[in-house]
Design a protein around this motif. Structure first.
Motif, short mmCIF file in Angstrom:
data_model
loop_
_atom_site.label_atom_id
_atom_site.label_comp_id
_atom_site.label_asym_id
_atom_site.label_seq_id
_atom_site.Cartn_x
_atom_site.Cartn_y
_atom_site.Cartn_z
N LEU A 1 0.81 -1.21 0.00
CA LEU A 1 0.00 0.00 0.00
C LEU A 1 0.85 1.27 0.00
O LEU A 1 0.44 2.30 -0.53
CB LEU A 1 -0.93 0.01 1.21
N SER A 2 2.05 1.18 0.60
CA SER A 2 2.92 2.36 0.64
C SER A 2 3.38 2.77 -0.76
O SER A 2 3.81 3.91 -0.97
CB SER A 2 4.14 2.08 1.52
N LEU A 3 3.29 1.85 -1.73
CA LEU A 3 3.71 2.14 -3.10
C LEU A 3 2.55 2.50 -4.02
O LEU A 3 2.76 2.84 -5.18
CB LEU A 3 4.46 0.92 -3.68
N GLU B 1 -4.81 8.36 -3.43
CA GLU B 1 -6.26 8.26 -3.55
C GLU B 1 -6.72 6.81 -3.57
O GLU B 1 -7.67 6.43 -2.87
CB GLU B 1 -6.74 8.99 -4.80
N ARG B 2 -6.02 5.98 -4.37
CA ARG B 2 -6.40 4.57 -4.45
C ARG B 2 -6.09 3.86 -3.13
O ARG B 2 -6.83 2.98 -2.71
CB ARG B 2 -5.66 3.90 -5.61
N ARG C 1 -6.18 5.14 -0.12
CA ARG C 1 -7.24 5.50 0.84
C ARG C 1 -8.54 4.74 0.54
O ARG C 1 -9.26 4.34 1.47
CB ARG C 1 -7.48 7.01 0.80
N LEU C 2 -8.83 4.53 -0.74
CA LEU C 2 -10.04 3.79 -1.13
C LEU C 2 -9.95 2.34 -0.65
O LEU C 2 -10.91 1.81 -0.07
CB LEU C 2 -10.22 3.83 -2.65
N LEU C 3 -8.78 1.71 -0.88
CA LEU C 3 -8.60 0.32 -0.45
C LEU C 3 -8.73 0.19 1.06
O LEU C 3 -9.37 -0.73 1.57
CB LEU C 3 -7.24 -0.19 -0.92
N LEU C 4 -8.10 1.11 1.78
CA LEU C 4 -8.15 1.07 3.24
C LEU C 4 -9.58 1.24 3.76
O LEU C 4 -10.00 0.58 4.71
CB LEU C 4 -7.25 2.15 3.84
N SER C 5 -10.33 2.14 3.12
CA SER C 5 -11.69 2.41 3.57
C SER C 5 -12.61 1.21 3.41
O SER C 5 -13.60 1.06 4.13
CB SER C 5 -12.27 3.62 2.82
N LEU C 6 -12.29 0.33 2.45
CA LEU C 6 -13.14 -0.83 2.18
C LEU C 6 -12.71 -2.08 2.94
O LEU C 6 -13.41 -3.10 2.89
CB LEU C 6 -13.14 -1.12 0.67
#
Length: 475
Positions: free
Chosen positions: A112-114, A118-119, A121-126
């Motif tokens: 995720l650090s790479l 925006e993407r 944050r989207l992945l984390l939110s889901l």
């Protein structure tokens, strides 16, 4: 009775299967999905991960549709981060989230650090709250802190449980955790107390106390400790996992043996890169600008140091004008000086991996390397004195006195330059370590350039004093 290995013929030997090629052939076959699934189950996740970059986009999609999410997450654990990100990006969002959620939190945090903000944050939110919390915890540590490499996959129980209660808790947590061989124990306040080996818990009798199987002397590290400081401590233990604690001695995660191997490999790669005069380790897939960016900083520094060496040489132009023959042996002195300095640097960086090194041992290292440089310089200096003198007499037809006066300067310069170079190659990384700068930054090119400067001054200075001022010789 079989043949001994040493007399086996090529025909007798069984070649190791190429699993990657076999996997590619399986994916490209026209067998039914059910048969392909069964065949792929026979291969290790790492082998499948190695095969994926060699498949076409269509073949990769076919493979991802064949495998279960749990299997896919295991495969993505072994993939290179760039390949994993590219493959995840080509999937639909629902499947991407499902795979990422099944992966180890430390691996997900690294991937995720790479990913662009925006993407990411989207992945984390889901993602579910627990996975999100674990990833955010790991991401909160700097990349040079051991907490950034820990996993939240571990079994944790309280010390006040019975053997039966501990087994029940183990079975409950094992459903969602794979690292079960070492069980971590905390006291009533949640403070790390010790560990239990899975085997010891299994063979314990129900009437035994849990305390009897707890090992209270067990290595641990703090999350904010630097990776460099932890490596030497951790590699002395052959444990499957070692706990990572916060400042209140609560367990935050574990460093697994696999993570430790990866950390050591990365640190060695970084040190090797710096040793070669790079600002970071290069990858084969890097673009031209990225590779240039890693090399240019040191090259610019070395350019100015090289100009300094050239400036020093030019200040001896009157010496060179009168003794042109000495120019032929400049590379001999510079080469040996640089070689000795690089050797001492390599030895010192290796020794400095031991974080327990005392000041007395460091001083002893300087004196040892200086003695080695002097003794080697003395042997090579005497050999140079004899061989170069003989060469000048026979091949160049120089008078005996003149020939051995020049070879004498070469011999003395070599002894001096090798002594100084071995000392410099040891002192510079020790100094860098003292001021908390990575000693590998004292790279080979830097040491060589500094030693070139020393060797030039010693060689031409000695020729000027002995040959021109004392012996009044001129070519």
């Amino acid at each position: 009775m079989g043949k001994p290995d040493e007399i086996l013929t090529e025909k007798d030997r069984v070649e190791k299967p190429d699993y990657v090629e076999e996997i590619i052939a399986v994916v490209r076959s026209n067998r039914s999905p059910r048969i392909l699934q069964e065949q792929l189950e026979d291969y290790h996740n790492n082998d499948i991960a190695q095969a994926i970059p060699r498949l076409t986009a269509q073949e990769q999609t076919k493979l991802f549709n064949l495998l279960a999410l749990e299997t896919l997450s295991g495969i993505f654990e072994y993939m290179e981060e760039d390949d994993a990100i590219r493959c995840l990006k080509e999937m639909d969002l629902e499947k991407e989230i499902a795979i990422v959620s099944e992966m180890d939190s430390d691996r997900v945090a690294s991937i995720l650090s790479l990913i662009p903000g925006e993407r990411r944050r989207l992945l984390l939110s889901l993602m579910d709250e627990e996975a999100k919390r674990d990833i955010e915890l790991i991401a909160s540590f700097d990349e040079d802190e051991i907490g950034s490499r820990m996993s939240t996959d571990y079994i944790l129980i309280r010390r006040d449980l019975s053997i039966k209660g501990a087994m029940r808790e183990l079975l409950k947590q094992a459903r969602e955790n794979e690292n079960v061989s070492t069980i971590f124990v905390v006291d009533e306040a949640g403070v790390f107390y010790g560990t239990i080996d899975l085997r010891e818990l299994i063979i314990a009798r129900h009437g035994d106390s849990l305390e009897s199987v707890i090992a209270t002397s067990f290595p641990y590290v703090y999350a904010h400790e630097s990776i460099d400081e932890c490596i030497e401590k951790l590699k002395d233990y052959s444990e499957d996992s070692i706990p990572v604690l916060d400042n209140k001695n609560h367990v935050l995660g574990v460093i697994t043996s696999q993570s430790l191997i990866e950390v050591v490999d990365e640190e060695m790669g970084e040190d090797y890169a710096r040793f070669a005069g790079l600002t970071a380790e290069e990858e084969l897939s890097e673009t031209l600008p990225e590779s240039m960016k890693k090399r240019l900083p040191w090259l610019v520094t070395l350019l100015f140091l090289g100009l300094l060496v050239s400036g020093v040489v030019s200040s001896f132009e009157k010496v060179v004008a009168q003794l042109t023959l000495i120019m032929a042996f400049q590379s001999l002195i510079l080469g040996m000086s640089g070689n000795v300095g690089t050797q001492s640097l390599a030895v010192t960086i290796r020794v400095l991996m031991d974080e327990t090194l005392t000041a007395r041992q460091k001083v002893g290292l300087v004196f040892k390397e200086s003695r080695v440089g002097f003794c080697n310089g003395l042997i090579l200096g005497v050999a140079s004195f004899l061989v170069v003198g003989l060469f000048l007499v026979i091949a160049k037809g120089q008078p005996l006195t003149y020939a051995y006066a020049i070879s004498g300067c070469i011999g003395i310069s070599m002894v001096t330059a090798m002594l100084v170079s071995s000392t410099v190659g040891t002192v510079i990384p020790l100094f860098f370590k003292q001021i908390h700068v990575d000693p590998a930054a004292a790279s080979g090119p830097l040491i060589t350039t500094v030693n070139d400067l020393v060797a030039v001054v010693v060689y031409y200075g000695l020729c000027w004093v002995l040959l021109l001022q004392v012996l009044h010789l001129a070519g």
